[in-house]
Structure formats: C-alpha cells, structure tokens
Design a protein around this motif. Structure first.
Motif, PDB file in Angstrom:
ATOM      1  N   LYS B 116     -14.825 -80.996   9.546  1.00  0.00           N
ATOM      2  CA  LYS B 116     -15.983 -81.903   8.868  1.00  0.00           C
ATOM      3  C   LYS B 116     -14.531 -82.568   7.890  1.00  0.00           C
ATOM      4  O   LYS B 116     -14.433 -82.734   6.827  1.00  0.00           O
ATOM      5  CB  LYS B 116     -16.706 -81.000   7.562  1.00  0.00           C
ATOM      6  N   PRO B 117     -13.939 -83.591   9.207  1.00  0.00           N
ATOM      7  CA  PRO B 117     -12.525 -84.338   8.142  1.00  0.00           C
ATOM      8  C   PRO B 117     -13.085 -85.488   7.322  1.00  0.00           C
ATOM      9  O   PRO B 117     -14.381 -86.174   7.145  1.00  0.00           O
ATOM     10  CB  PRO B 117     -12.438 -85.129   9.048  1.00  0.00           C
ATOM     11  N   ASP B 118     -12.528 -85.691   6.336  1.00  0.00           N
ATOM     12  CA  ASP B 118     -12.649 -87.032   5.469  1.00  0.00           C
ATOM     13  C   ASP B 118     -12.105 -88.568   5.838  1.00  0.00           C
ATOM     14  O   ASP B 118     -12.784 -89.531   5.689  1.00  0.00           O
ATOM     15  CB  ASP B 118     -12.029 -87.373   3.671  1.00  0.00           C
ATOM     16  N   VAL B 119     -11.114 -87.907   6.819  1.00  0.00           N
ATOM     17  CA  VAL B 119     -10.458 -89.118   7.446  1.00  0.00           C
ATOM     18  C   VAL B 119     -10.022 -88.215   9.156  1.00  0.00           C
ATOM     19  O   VAL B 119      -9.893 -87.597   8.898  1.00  0.00           O
ATOM     20  CB  VAL B 119      -8.327 -88.978   6.847  1.00  0.00           C
ATOM     21  N   LEU B 120     -10.059 -89.291   9.932  1.00  0.00           N
ATOM     22  CA  LEU B 120      -9.580 -88.905  10.659  1.00  0.00           C
ATOM     23  C   LEU B 120      -8.556 -89.974  11.348  1.00  0.00           C
ATOM     24  O   LEU B 120      -9.241 -91.681  11.028  1.00  0.00           O
ATOM     25  CB  LEU B 120     -10.492 -89.842  11.837  1.00  0.00           C
ATOM     26  N   PHE B 121      -7.617 -89.879  12.114  1.00  0.00           N
ATOM     27  CA  PHE B 121      -7.055 -90.276  12.924  1.00  0.00           C
ATOM     28  C   PHE B 121      -7.030 -90.414  14.674  1.00  0.00           C
ATOM     29  O   PHE B 121      -6.574 -89.698  14.423  1.00  0.00           O
ATOM     30  CB  PHE B 121      -5.045 -90.407  12.431  1.00  0.00           C
ATOM     31  N   LEU B 122      -6.829 -91.850  14.901  1.00  0.00           N
ATOM     32  CA  LEU B 122      -7.445 -91.397  16.423  1.00  0.00           C
ATOM     33  C   LEU B 122      -6.027 -92.874  17.204  1.00  0.00           C
ATOM     34  O   LEU B 122      -6.186 -93.602  16.463  1.00  0.00           O
ATOM     35  CB  LEU B 122      -9.050 -91.938  16.895  1.00  0.00           C
ATOM     36  N   PRO B 123      -5.834 -92.442  18.418  1.00  0.00           N
ATOM     37  CA  PRO B 123      -5.033 -93.684  18.457  1.00  0.00           C
ATOM     38  C   PRO B 123      -6.104 -94.612  19.694  1.00  0.00           C
ATOM     39  O   PRO B 123      -7.595 -94.386  19.545  1.00  0.00           O
ATOM     40  CB  PRO B 123      -4.510 -92.916  20.401  1.00  0.00           C
ATOM     41  N   ASN B 124      -5.382 -95.381  18.811  1.00  0.00           N
ATOM     42  CA  ASN B 124      -6.399 -97.564  18.795  1.00  0.00           C
ATOM     43  C   ASN B 124      -6.509 -97.514  20.434  1.00  0.00           C
ATOM     44  O   ASN B 124      -5.350 -97.881  21.127  1.00  0.00           O
ATOM     45  CB  ASN B 124      -6.068 -98.399  18.090  1.00  0.00           C
ATOM     46  N   PRO B 125      -8.146 -96.948  21.176  1.00  0.00           N
ATOM     47  CA  PRO B 125      -8.247 -97.203  21.749  1.00  0.00           C
ATOM     48  C   PRO B 125      -8.153 -99.668  22.733  1.00  0.00           C
ATOM     49  O   PRO B 125      -8.391 -99.635  23.236  1.00  0.00           O
ATOM     50  CB  PRO B 125      -9.467 -96.708  22.892  1.00  0.00           C
ATOM     51  N   HIS B 126      -8.331 -99.738  21.156  1.00  0.00           N
ATOM     52  CA  HIS B 126      -8.399-101.108  21.999  1.00  0.00           C
ATOM     53  C   HIS B 126      -7.514-102.148  21.553  1.00  0.00           C
ATOM     54  O   HIS B 126      -7.133-103.516  21.767  1.00  0.00           O
ATOM     55  CB  HIS B 126      -9.216-101.707  20.626  1.00  0.00           C
ATOM     56  N   ALA B 127      -6.010-101.392  21.191  1.00  0.00           N
ATOM     57  CA  ALA B 127      -4.763-102.338  21.065  1.00  0.00           C
ATOM     58  C   ALA B 127      -4.036-101.614  23.110  1.00  0.00           C
ATOM     59  O   ALA B 127      -4.603-101.381  24.062  1.00  0.00           O
ATOM     60  CB  ALA B 127      -3.300-100.620  20.743  1.00  0.00           C
ATOM     61  N   GLU B 128      -3.983-103.626  23.155  1.00  0.00           N
ATOM     62  CA  GLU B 128      -3.535-103.778  24.274  1.00  0.00           C
ATOM     63  C   GLU B 128      -1.936-103.542  24.830  1.00  0.00           C
ATOM     64  O   GLU B 128      -1.117-103.500  23.758  1.00  0.00           O
ATOM     65  CB  GLU B 128      -3.835-105.724  24.909  1.00  0.00           C
ATOM     66  N   TYR B 129      -1.088-103.307  25.945  1.00  0.00           N
ATOM     67  CA  TYR B 129      -0.372-103.319  26.444  1.00  0.00           C
ATOM     68  C   TYR B 129      -0.123-102.129  25.791  1.00  0.00           C
ATOM     69  O   TYR B 129       1.551-101.179  25.934  1.00  0.00           O
ATOM     70  CB  TYR B 129       0.749-104.540  26.234  1.00  0.00           C
ATOM     71  N   VAL B 130      -0.597-101.078  26.052  1.00  0.00           N
ATOM     72  CA  VAL B 130       0.004 -99.435  25.347  1.00  0.00           C
ATOM     73  C   VAL B 130      -0.097 -99.296  26.923  1.00  0.00           C
ATOM     74  O   VAL B 130      -1.447 -98.377  27.569  1.00  0.00           O
ATOM     75  CB  VAL B 130      -1.289 -98.255  24.422  1.00  0.00           C
ATOM     76  N   GLU B 131       1.161 -98.935  27.667  1.00  0.00           N
ATOM     77  CA  GLU B 131       0.819 -98.230  28.963  1.00  0.00           C
ATOM     78  C   GLU B 131       0.587 -96.699  29.727  1.00  0.00           C
ATOM     79  O   GLU B 131       0.194 -96.757  30.697  1.00  0.00           O
ATOM     80  CB  GLU B 131       2.409 -98.898  29.486  1.00  0.00           C
ATOM     81  N   VAL B 132       0.388 -96.211  28.252  1.00  0.00           N
ATOM     82  CA  VAL B 132      -0.053 -94.909  28.717  1.00  0.00           C
ATOM     83  C   VAL B 132      -1.235 -94.574  28.228  1.00  0.00           C
ATOM     84  O   VAL B 132      -1.959 -94.567  26.860  1.00  0.00           O
ATOM     85  CB  VAL B 132       0.827 -93.857  27.085  1.00  0.00           C
ATOM     86  N   LEU B 133      -1.770 -94.853  29.853  1.00  0.00           N
ATOM     87  CA  LEU B 133      -3.190 -94.838  29.233  1.00  0.00           C
ATOM     88  C   LEU B 133      -4.031 -93.179  28.754  1.00  0.00           C
ATOM     89  O   LEU B 133      -5.177 -93.838  28.213  1.00  0.00           O
ATOM     90  CB  LEU B 133      -3.862 -94.851  30.707  1.00  0.00           C
TER      91      LEU B 133
END
Ligand code: ZN
Lengths: 286, 289
Positions: B116-133
C-alpha cells in the motif's frame, strides 16, 4: 517536418549526442546540424519491406552517399511483401523482391537478405524471435552503421514498421553482450554493438519523430535515390519522374544546402548520457 | 521530553511507504536514487521491486554468476539509499518482450496491494530513446498496475488473501536523460503527469556511494568503453588501466554528470528529472480521499 526548420544557423559538421541538441531551443524551430559520414566501412539497413528505404523520408540518398565513400552495405527485408500491390500474394512477393534487388543495386548495396515473415502480420511474431535474427546478422556482418525505422515514431499504422523498429533498436546494442544468444559465440561469432544508428520515420503522421541531423546529398546521390525509388514499378507506376529530386531539394533548402535528408541520429555514446561529455572531451588517438 | 515524543510521533505519522519498481539493478539508481535517498532520510520506508535478474550485464561472467553478483550488489546499493527491502521478480534480463504484460502487471499489482505505497517510482514507459526495452515493458506494467490496484474487479483472488484495493497518491515516472523532449509538458490535461525536478544536492554523495556498489555493472561499462575505443585506435586515459580505482572514478563522473544534466536551468547544483502525478492532479477525482 517540412516548413519547420526556418531559422538560419552557421553550417557545421557534427555528429554528437542528442543531449547537446536538447540544450538549445525547440528542435523543430532550427536548422539541423549537417552530419558527417561516421567512421567505418560497413552499413546494415534493416527495414520491414522491399521499398522502405526508398521513400522521400527514407535513407536512399544517404545510402548512396555512404557506398560512394567506400562503405559496403547490406539490406534486410524482413517481410515477404506479399500484400503490397494487387497482383496476388505469391507474385507480389516475387516481383517486389526482384525490384528490391534492382533498387538496392542503384544504391550500391551488395546484397538483399530476405527474412520472409508474412507481410503485415508482424504484430503476431514474438519480439525476441525477430530480434534474434537481427542479432545474428549484426554479429556476422559487424556493421558500423545501422539504419532502421524509429522505435519511438508515432502514428505509424503499419505493424511491420513498429515491430522491426523495436526489434532492430534492441538488437543494435544487445548484439554486443556475450550473454545474449551465447550459441552464436559457439559458432565463432563475436559480440558486436552497432556504434552509429540512424532512424527514419514518416513525419507527416502527426508529431512523428523530430529529426536531429541533416545529411547533405550530392546531385549524384539524388539521381541514384531517384532511380531506386522508380525501380519499384510494381507499386510506384505513374509517380512523378522527379519525385525524389523535388523532396530532397525541399529538405535541402530548409537546412541551407542544395539537397538533404533528415534523420534521428544516435551517436556511439548516446546510450551513456552521464559519460558522453567526458568521452567527447577526453578520448585521444592511440 | 514530551515535546520530543510529540515530534517523533508527528514524524512517524507522516512517514510514507515508497515502492520503487525497476527493470534492472542500475536504472532506478541512476535516474532516481537521490530522490529516493532523500525520502528514506526523512523517515519514509522504501521497498525495491526489481523485475529482471540482470543476468546479461557483466563483461566476462556466465549468466548465472552475473545474475548472482548483480543481485547481491543491487541489494547493497539499495541499502545505501536507505531502501529496507528488495524483492526480485526474477525475470530474465532482456527477455521481458516475451513475458505476458498482464502477468507482469498483476505481479506488480500484488505488491502494490500488499505494501500500500503512498509513493510509487516507475520507469517512464513513454520516455523516448530508452534503448533498453525491459524498462519500457516494466514501466508499462507498473503504470497499469498502479491503476488496476485500485479497481476491485481486478484479480478477485487477491481479495481472498486480504489484499484490498489501493490508490497510490503520488507517481514518480523516472528515466535517464535520453529523451531530448523530456522536459516538454506533454499536455495540459490534469490527468497527465507533469515534468518535475527534484533537488538531490544533499544526497549526491550517498547516490555516488550506492552507484559504486554496482561493481559488476560498472566494470562492464568501463570494459565496453575501452573495447570500443581500442577497436577504433583510441583511448581514454582514465581507462588505460581498468581497476577498482578507475572504474570508481568513471562511475562517480557518470553520477555527477547525470546530476548536473538534471539540474540544468533549474538553479540547483544536482537534480533528478521526473514526470510527476501527485494527489492534486494525478488521481481521478472518484479515487481522491
Ligand atoms: Zn513499409
């Protein structure tokens, strides 16, 4: 992308990481830097279809420029193009392949490698399966330059473009890791990361890709690009004779040269944004 | 004494739970490590959910040995950032493209409902040119999980074991600065996460120490650079000898440069960039408390 790059900027030859470009004001408002040929000898073009590289937003002129300067080039046609033209699947595949060989010859490409997946069905092909084929080819051919669709292009409705873009984009770096498909190493191949990558994308589908580099073309490059375009008669019969000349001229005018093409370029250190400045400043010749 | 107890109680009441989703051992640290450290330093509890096993990221080790070392080193790095617990989902690195997106989403959703986190950090899936899919797939799954965790009709069996729905009030979408358009607000719609910069000046040394713990990955980065330079007749004097000291220096430069890039144009010395959705605009009104 046309009508965007209006403001004048001194001509300079660069190919550097996109970080430097982002520091400047909105990319779309600027004339793009003119790219030099990357150091190297081997070029791999990975596309979905027989004709992808020959469109006005494709790589035709740049391929001609690199082969003219001594690059060897290979073309990967990922699908069988059976649906492009209304002449029946089998015949479509055959004729499109034949014309692809002819078009690539105009550009100085030495071989067309057909993977023959079913045209417009690539959404159903597992990503890692496609990627594995590309990784094997990259390790065999060891290209210095890869040209492919932009994995982050928007609004391209073609499933083959999307899948090829993502699979090729990953293959370009994953081919460099020994723990990826170690069976290739057992066959004598060595890991190889492609250092220089150029992406193309239709730019008339909304925002599309925002290019970061312009490639100046000679009249001869454009002539060969034109010939490659028209080699695809099965799908381009009746196109204006000067279609590529006109398109390359318009792009050239926007960037202060006679003829040009524009792409999104990833330099050899673009994947290391925290180290690229150090590498650009401190690397020396042996 | 009474005042001190009151202060402790107040702080404890404000302490939050922070769940960090990462595809691999280094991405969360390089993109968000300073911000996470500043949260744990103020008393928040942080948990790291590492999706892959990092089996491919070494210079010359077998996949098994690479995974083993990277697992231990990631745990050490997380500890240095004040993260109390690391959970590894164990998917093979580089293979998330072959994993069912719904399976991955539901596993992340499980942990969201559990902690039940108050804060979630997540990789931004909409960021461009992140070559590691892998980062893209993990980000998509985490983004979706943050949504479905709040919806009762998703995974009814979870409710059977007491995992009730949960709304995460703050989302930090992170990515290393590959995307040239990352600072452009994508939309003025209230539902869309907005660019946010977080000052990490006070946490930079801690972030560097944590990054230094990723010895296997740092060594691989140094060796790949040297290999590329050697094959093209060039050298980086710092890497003439690749040893613990030169790899550490390279790692420190990497973290400092990233912090400087994040701070560009902000007035901070060191910063990290996010796309942020907070309680005021990130959560649809029907879910707001
Ligand atoms: Zn196509």
């Amino acid at each position: 992308m046309r009508n965007q790059h209006q403001r004048s900027m001194p001509k300079r030859r660069v190919y550097h990481c996109c970080l430097l470009l982002l520091a400047a004001a909105p990319l779309a408002a600027q004339k793009l830097p003119l790219g030099a040929n990357p150091e190297g000898k081997r070029l791999l073009i990975i596309q979905s279809h027989h004709d992808d590289h020959t469109w006005e937003f494709g790589f035709g002129g740049f391929i001609a420029r690199l082969t003219r300067s001594g690059y060897e080039a290979w073309y990967v046609r990922t699908t069988n193009d059976e649906k492009d033209s209304g002449i029946g699947w089998g015949r479509g595949d055959q004729i499109n392949h034949k014309e692809s060989v002819e078009a690539t010859r105009h550009l100085g490409i030495k071989e067309v490698i057909s993977l023959n997946w079913r045209n417009d069905h690539m959404d159903s092909v597992p990503m890692n399966e496609v990627r594995a084929h590309y990784i094997l080819l990259i390790r065999k051919l060891r290209p210095d330059v890869l040209m492919t669709w932009n994995p982050w292009g928007h609004y391209d409705r073609n499933p083959d473009h999307r899948k090829v873009a993502r699979a090729a984009g990953e293959a370009a770096w994953m081919a460099g890791l020994a723990n990826v498909h170690p069976e290739h190493l057992a066959a004598g191949l060595k890991p190889h990361r492609v250092p220089y990558v150029y992406y193309s994308q239709r730019s008339d589908y909304g925002r599309g890709q925002v290019p970061n580099i312009a490639i100046e073309l000679s009249a001869e490059d454009v002539r060969r690009k034109e010939a490659a375009f028209h080699a695809h008669q099965n799908v381009r019969r009746g196109s204006p004779k000067d279609a590529m000349d006109k398109a390359s001229r318009e792009t050239g005018e926007q960037h202060g040269v006679r003829y040009a093409e524009v792409f999104y370029f990833r330099d050899e250190w673009s994947h290391l944004p925290g180290l690229a400045p150090l590498l650009e400043e401190s690397v020396v010749k042996r | 004494m009474r005042l001190l107890i009151l202060l402790i109680l107040t702080l404890a009441a404000q302490a939050r739970t922070v769940l960090v989703v990462t595809a691999d051992a280094s991405d969360f640290l390089l993109a968000a490590g300073g911000t996470i450290a500043s949260m744990t330093a103020r008393g928040d509890t942080a948990i790291l959910l590492r999706v892959t096993n990092d089996e491919k990221n070494s210079w010359d080790l077998s996949p098994d040995e690479t995974a083993r070392r990277n697992g231990l080193e990631c745990a050490e790095a997380a500890k240095l950032l004040g993260i109390g617990k690391v959970v590894s989902l164990g998917y093979r690195e580089g293979e998330l493209g072959g994993v069912s997106p719904t399976e991955l989403r539901d596993r992340i959703m499980f942990y969201i409902r559990l902690h039940k986190p108050d804060v979630l950090f997540l990789p931004n899936p909409h960021a461009e040119y992140v070559e590691v899919l892998d980062r893209h797939y993990a980000g998509l799954a985490a983004e979706e999980a943050s949504h479905t965790a709040a919806l009762r009709n998703h995974q009814p069996p979870f409710a059977q074991v007491g995992l009730e729905t949960h709304v995460t009030r703050e989302l930090y979408y992170y990515a290393q600065p590959f995307d040239p358009r990352r600072r452009e607000p994508e939309s003025t719609a209230t539902f869309v996460p907005q660019p946010k910069v977080s000052d990490i000046g006070a946490m930079l040394d801690r972030k560097i120490r944590a990054a230094l713990a990723l010895k296997t990955i740092n060594h691989a980065v140094a060796m790949r650079i040297r290999d590329r330079l050697e094959s093209t007749g060039r050298r980086l004097p710092l890497l003439d000898t690749v040893n613990d000291a030169s790899v550490a220096k390279l790692t420190e430069i990497n973290v400092r440069t990233l912090a400087g890039t994040g701070a560009k144009g902000t007035g901070f010395q060191s910063a990290e960039e996010f796309h942020y959705a907070g309680p005021d605009f990130g959560v649809p009104s029907k879910f707001r408390k």
